[in-house]
Design an enzyme around this catalytic site. Structure first.
Site, PDB file in Angstrom:
ATOM      1  N   LYS A  37       4.589 -37.909   8.194  1.00  0.00           N
ATOM      2  CA  LYS A  37       3.553 -38.296   9.146  1.00  0.00           C
ATOM      3  C   LYS A  37       2.273 -37.535   8.829  1.00  0.00           C
ATOM      4  CE  LYS A  37       2.701 -38.712  14.148  1.00  0.00           C
ATOM      5  NZ  LYS A  37       3.271 -38.515  15.502  1.00  0.00           N
TER       6      LYS A  37
ATOM      7  N   SER B   1       2.986 -42.352  18.840  1.00  0.00           N
ATOM      8  CA  SER B   1       2.033 -42.322  17.761  1.00  0.00           C
ATOM      9  C   SER B   1       2.672 -42.441  16.373  1.00  0.00           C
ATOM     10  CB  SER B   1       1.238 -41.015  17.828  1.00  0.00           C
ATOM     11  OG  SER B   1       2.080 -39.886  17.584  1.00  0.00           O
TER      12      SER B   1
ATOM     13  N   SER C   7       6.486 -39.841  21.354  1.00  0.00           N
ATOM     14  CA  SER C   7       5.979 -40.457  20.130  1.00  0.00           C
ATOM     15  C   SER C   7       6.944 -40.499  18.969  1.00  0.00           C
ATOM     16  CB  SER C   7       4.683 -39.760  19.695  1.00  0.00           C
ATOM     17  OG  SER C   7       3.638 -40.054  20.586  1.00  0.00           O
TER      18      SER C   7
END
Length: 494
Positions: A79, A160, A184
């Site tokens: 990420k 997210s 998230s």
């Protein structure tokens, strides 16, 4: 021949050791999938050379008869909130576009030290603020899933960590890192039919992760199976003296102790998570989940978490407050974006830089956070929210006097169309209604796929455990995984 990109982390690890294929063959297969899936916009930066370098090192070690590392031969996605030395780290923002850290985050370094290779940096909501991956400066991530019945609307992969969830579901990587502030990891996992665990706050170091809300942010793994999450988490977790909130505890052997036998365990069903108007298909899946856990040997009891209704407003005071403080560092002086209009003074530079560098959702949360921390409102909002947070944590403590684990839905619906909720931030925030309470209490929680809705989209269940009981959460997740038999995958269109 087996499609190597359809293998799980455990299958790649074990197959490489057995000599069924080389690490380079695995890396090349995933690199090819990443290169062919531009339409999903899951990656901000692709690093095929790093995946190949780690693979070649693994192949060389194996040929020399050296001891292999826990993740030798396994390429993963990272990420783009984790600082990676020499590789652009943006938090999906214009503010950090072009920033190449001179250091490695603790979590990513642990994974590289364990032998993993990096396929690239995954897209996310800007500064991890969002529930649909629509706030990224680099454009929306698009879910690989499509509704049945001829509806070809592009769907949200959740947020997210939407780049991570989309990439895993589309077989662009077997696993990825995520971060979870209010859901998230768990919500995007549920939206895309994969698994993901947010460990106990402090299990994984926050050092080198671009901060959103420091008292809530927690790194965790995302993968297709519960076992894979256990494998990744063992390499990610551990004490870090550079993080003052890091727990100085040994890392358990979560994979070795995996068991779907829940005899002697009691699972609580919080009545407040079944509000009026709960989606019928979500409710039906929840009921099936209860039966699956009973079949695994668990007893089921109803429990109460009375302050649940205050969790979402509490979160949306505390998280923006911490975000406004954390994001104050982006001033155009030390690093990141700088806008310097002709004749501008210092204040003008601050204003121009922050106006250009932050997107609308980030600005909204900074404004909310600055307001609740301002003189005259700090006690009325922020202090009160912290008191309610304590009550929410106490609710969990009292519930766990009656049970070992909790079972709830992960999200109030399946994935929705991109753009569907953008005009109404409150509707978007409601996506976190089931995940936020565990985050406020710092508890381990996991999303596991349970089935498909009537439109052919994944639905997930959430398991919440006592602090430090990741093993119990993983075991219950395995029990659900075995009984749900979820093998659905998106039909390739990209």
């Amino acid at each position: 021949m087996t499609d190597l990109t359809d293998l799980t982390v455990a299958e790649i690890r074990d197959g490489f050791r057995a000599g069924d294929f080389s690490a380079r063959e695995v890396a090349e297969a995933f690199n090819a999938n990443v290169a062919s899936a531009k339409a999903l916009n899951a990656f901000i930066v692709e690093t095929p050379e790093k995946a190949l370098a780690a693979a070649d090192a693994a192949d060389k070690a194996k040929a020399a008869g050296e001891a292999l590392k826990p993740l030798s031969g396994v390429p993963i996605g990272m990420k783009d909130l984790f600082c990676t030395e020499g590789v652009q780290t943006t938090a999906a923002s214009h503010m950090l576009e072009g920033f190449k850290p001179t250091y490695e985050s603790t979590v990513s370094k642990k994974l590289w030290d364990a032998g993993a290779g990096m396929l690239g940096k995954l897209n996310l909501d800007q500064f991890a603020m969002g529930s649909s991956n629509e706030t990224s400066y680099f454009g929306n991530v698009i879910s690989p899933w499509r509704r049945g019945g001829g509806d070809n609307a592009a769907l949200a992969p959740g947020g997210s960590s939407g780049g991570s969830s989309a990439a895993i579901a589309a077989r662009l990587c077997p696993a990825a890192t995520g971060t979870d502030t209010g859901g998230s990891i768990r919500q995007p996992a549920a939206f895309t039919g994969i698994s993901g665990i947010k460990p106990t706050y402090g299990r994984c170091s926050r050092w080198g992760i671009v901060a959103f809300a420091s008292s809530l942010d927690q790194a965790g793994p995302m993968a297709r199976t519960v076992r894979d999450n256990a494998i990744l988490l063992e390499s990610m977790a551990g004490f870090d003296p550079r993080d003052s909130t890091s727990l100085n505890l040994p890392v358990p052997q979560w994979e070795a102790n995996l068991s779907s036998d829940l005899k002697g365990k009691t699972v609580g069903i919080p009545r407040e998570y079944r509000p009026d108007g709960l989606n019928a298909e979500i409710a039906a899946l929840w009921d099936r989940g209860i039966e699956w856990l009973k079949d695994a040997g668990a007893q089921v009891v109803e429990v109460s978490l009375p302050h649940t209704k205050y969790a979402l407003p509490t979160y949306y005071i505390i998280a923006p407050a911490e975000a406004s403080s954390n994001l104050a560092r982006y001033d155009g002086v030390r690093y990141g974006q700088r806008e310097l209009p002709d004749g501008a003074g210092l204040q003008d530079m601050y204003a121009a830089t922050r106006a250009a560098g932050f997107g609308p959702e980030v600005k909204r949360r900074i404004m909310i956070g600055t307001y609740v921390l301002s003189a005259g409102f700090y006690d009325a909002y922020y202090t009160q929210a912290q008191k309610v947070r304590t009550l929410i944590a106490r609710d969990f403590e009292q519930a766990f006097e009656k049970c070992d684990l909790l079972l709830t839905p992960t999200a109030p619906s399946a994935s929705f169309a991109l753009g569907e909720k953008q005009a109404d931030p409150l509707a978007m925030y409601l996506n976190d209604v089931f995940t936020v309470p565990a985050s406020l209490a710092g508890l381990p929680a996991m999303a596991v796929p349970g089935g498909l809705d009537s439109q052919g989209l994944p639905l997930g269940l959430q398991i919440i455990g006592k602090a430090l009981d990741e093993q119990g959460v993983l075991n219950a997740g395995l029990a659900i995984e075995e009984r749900a038999g979820f093998t659905a995958r998106p039909e390739k269109w990209w």
